[in-house]
Motif scaffolding. Structure first.
Motif, PDB file in Angstrom:
ATOM      1  N   CYS A   1       0.862  -1.181   0.000  1.00 31.43           N
ATOM      2  CA  CYS A   1       0.000   0.000   0.000  1.00 31.43           C
ATOM      3  C   CYS A   1       0.899   1.231   0.000  1.00 31.43           C
ATOM      4  O   CYS A   1       1.590   1.504   0.987  1.00 31.43           O
ATOM      5  CB  CYS A   1      -0.900   0.000   1.218  1.00 31.43           C
ATOM      6  SG  CYS A   1      -1.795   1.555   1.459  1.00 31.43           S
ATOM      7  N   ALA A   2       0.869   1.944  -1.099  1.00 33.02           N
ATOM      8  CA  ALA A   2       1.646   3.171  -1.216  1.00 33.02           C
ATOM      9  C   ALA A   2       0.759   4.363  -0.907  1.00 33.02           C
ATOM     10  O   ALA A   2      -0.395   4.412  -1.354  1.00 33.02           O
ATOM     11  CB  ALA A   2       2.214   3.289  -2.629  1.00 33.02           C
ATOM     12  N   THR A   3       1.270   5.269  -0.122  1.00 38.60           N
ATOM     13  CA  THR A   3       0.489   6.441   0.245  1.00 38.60           C
ATOM     14  C   THR A   3       1.164   7.714  -0.245  1.00 38.60           C
ATOM     15  O   THR A   3       2.386   7.745  -0.424  1.00 38.60           O
ATOM     16  CB  THR A   3       0.300   6.538   1.761  1.00 38.60           C
ATOM     17  OG1 THR A   3       1.575   6.830   2.368  1.00 38.60           O
ATOM     18  CG2 THR A   3      -0.230   5.259   2.340  1.00 38.60           C
ATOM     19  N   SER A   4       0.368   8.713  -0.450  1.00 42.06           N
ATOM     20  CA  SER A   4       0.882  10.026  -0.803  1.00 42.06           C
ATOM     21  C   SER A   4       0.549  10.987   0.322  1.00 42.06           C
ATOM     22  O   SER A   4      -0.306  10.715   1.157  1.00 42.06           O
ATOM     23  CB  SER A   4       0.264  10.521  -2.111  1.00 42.06           C
ATOM     24  OG  SER A   4      -1.137  10.671  -1.955  1.00 42.06           O
ATOM     25  N   GLY A   5       1.203  12.077   0.380  1.00 43.49           N
ATOM     26  CA  GLY A   5       0.927  13.041   1.414  1.00 43.49           C
ATOM     27  C   GLY A   5       1.785  12.841   2.638  1.00 43.49           C
ATOM     28  O   GLY A   5       2.633  11.949   2.697  1.00 43.49           O
ATOM     29  N   THR A   6       1.529  13.617   3.643  1.00 43.75           N
ATOM     30  CA  THR A   6       2.394  13.620   4.822  1.00 43.75           C
ATOM     31  C   THR A   6       1.811  12.844   5.994  1.00 43.75           C
ATOM     32  O   THR A   6       2.361  12.853   7.076  1.00 43.75           O
ATOM     33  CB  THR A   6       2.647  15.060   5.270  1.00 43.75           C
ATOM     34  OG1 THR A   6       1.379  15.674   5.561  1.00 43.75           O
ATOM     35  CG2 THR A   6       3.342  15.852   4.177  1.00 43.75           C
TER      36      THR A   6
ATOM     37  N   ARG B   1       5.935  -1.766   7.835  1.00 40.07           N
ATOM     38  CA  ARG B   1       5.888  -0.477   7.165  1.00 40.07           C
ATOM     39  C   ARG B   1       7.298  -0.010   6.835  1.00 40.07           C
ATOM     40  O   ARG B   1       8.256  -0.324   7.537  1.00 40.07           O
ATOM     41  CB  ARG B   1       5.173   0.551   8.026  1.00 40.07           C
ATOM     42  CG  ARG B   1       5.850   0.869   9.350  1.00 40.07           C
ATOM     43  CD  ARG B   1       4.944   1.723  10.242  1.00 40.07           C
ATOM     44  NE  ARG B   1       4.701   3.026   9.634  1.00 40.07           N
ATOM     45  CZ  ARG B   1       3.660   3.799   9.953  1.00 40.07           C
ATOM     46  NH1 ARG B   1       2.780   3.392  10.853  1.00 40.07           N
ATOM     47  NH2 ARG B   1       3.518   4.974   9.377  1.00 40.07           N
ATOM     48  N   ASP B   2       7.398   0.773   5.761  1.00 44.60           N
ATOM     49  CA  ASP B   2       8.649   1.406   5.357  1.00 44.60           C
ATOM     50  C   ASP B   2       8.369   2.905   5.316  1.00 44.60           C
ATOM     51  O   ASP B   2       7.773   3.400   4.350  1.00 44.60           O
ATOM     52  CB  ASP B   2       9.094   0.871   3.991  1.00 44.60           C
ATOM     53  CG  ASP B   2      10.419   1.461   3.538  1.00 44.60           C
ATOM     54  OD1 ASP B   2      10.825   2.520   4.052  1.00 44.60           O
ATOM     55  OD2 ASP B   2      11.030   0.870   2.645  1.00 44.60           O
ATOM     56  N   ASN B   3       8.755   3.603   6.354  1.00 45.54           N
ATOM     57  CA  ASN B   3       8.432   5.025   6.434  1.00 45.54           C
ATOM     58  C   ASN B   3       9.125   5.834   5.337  1.00 45.54           C
ATOM     59  O   ASN B   3       8.576   6.822   4.849  1.00 45.54           O
ATOM     60  CB  ASN B   3       8.807   5.565   7.803  1.00 45.54           C
ATOM     61  CG  ASN B   3       7.877   5.086   8.900  1.00 45.54           C
ATOM     62  OD1 ASN B   3       6.754   4.657   8.635  1.00 45.54           O
ATOM     63  ND2 ASN B   3       8.352   5.101  10.130  1.00 45.54           N
ATOM     64  N   ALA B   4      10.318   5.430   4.953  1.00 45.81           N
ATOM     65  CA  ALA B   4      11.029   6.158   3.901  1.00 45.81           C
ATOM     66  C   ALA B   4      10.299   6.063   2.565  1.00 45.81           C
ATOM     67  O   ALA B   4      10.361   6.978   1.744  1.00 45.81           O
ATOM     68  CB  ALA B   4      12.449   5.623   3.771  1.00 45.81           C
ATOM     69  N   ALA B   5       9.606   4.964   2.369  1.00 47.55           N
ATOM     70  CA  ALA B   5       8.895   4.736   1.107  1.00 47.55           C
ATOM     71  C   ALA B   5       7.403   5.015   1.226  1.00 47.55           C
ATOM     72  O   ALA B   5       6.668   4.843   0.244  1.00 47.55           O
ATOM     73  CB  ALA B   5       9.114   3.300   0.637  1.00 47.55           C
ATOM     74  N   ASN B   6       6.962   5.441   2.413  1.00 49.24           N
ATOM     75  CA  ASN B   6       5.523   5.693   2.622  1.00 49.24           C
ATOM     76  C   ASN B   6       4.678   4.487   2.201  1.00 49.24           C
ATOM     77  O   ASN B   6       3.642   4.639   1.535  1.00 49.24           O
ATOM     78  CB  ASN B   6       5.061   6.933   1.860  1.00 49.24           C
ATOM     79  CG  ASN B   6       5.561   8.214   2.483  1.00 49.24           C
ATOM     80  OD1 ASN B   6       6.081   8.221   3.605  1.00 49.24           O
ATOM     81  ND2 ASN B   6       5.436   9.311   1.755  1.00 49.24           N
ATOM     82  N   THR B   7       5.120   3.318   2.581  1.00 48.70           N
ATOM     83  CA  THR B   7       4.460   2.085   2.142  1.00 48.70           C
ATOM     84  C   THR B   7       4.243   1.155   3.325  1.00 48.70           C
ATOM     85  O   THR B   7       5.113   1.033   4.194  1.00 48.70           O
ATOM     86  CB  THR B   7       5.302   1.380   1.066  1.00 48.70           C
ATOM     87  OG1 THR B   7       5.490   2.271  -0.047  1.00 48.70           O
ATOM     88  CG2 THR B   7       4.612   0.112   0.572  1.00 48.70           C
TER      89      THR B   7
END
Length: 115
Positions: A22-27, A71-77
């Motif tokens: 799951c890839a997310t956009s935004g902050t 989760r991978d915070n660097a990849a927002n995933t």
């Protein structure tokens, strides 16, 4: 606007494995918990697994020991590793924030487990 895009679903035999992404956009990602939800035909959407902004995790009883959320915070995933899949895991899988749903729902990714 924050969005989510789920991927990785497919058709698999019982006992098989899949890894959802799951890839997310935004902050929103790095400061919020995230979770996977699923909805089978004719049923309500249920929480499957959640992960906090730290390392805390939650799993519904039926997937404990079989599914792993990360989760991978660097990849927002956020990921969901699913193993020992069962036909009752068949559903559309969605991701969203956790514990409160704050992001518009994505299209989800279909997981079908054949017996």
């Amino acid at each position: 606007q924050v969005r989510v895009v789920e991927s990785g679903g497919g058709l698999v035999q019982a006992g098989g494995s899949l890894r959802l992404s799951c890839a997310t956009s935004g902050t929103i990602f790095s400061t919020n918990g995230m979770a996977w939800y699923r909805q089978a035909p004719g049923k309500q959407r249920d929480l499957v697994a959640g992960i906090t902004s730290g390392t805390g995790t939650y799993y519904r009883d039926s997937v404990k020991g079989r599914f792993t959320i990360s989760r991978d915070n660097a990849a927002n995933t956020v990921y969901l590793q699913m193993s020992s899949l069962k036909p009752e895991d068949t559903a559309v899988y969605y991701c969203n924030s956790f514990p409160l749903v704050r992001i518009p729902w994505g299209q989800g990714t279909q997981v079908t487990v054949s017996s």
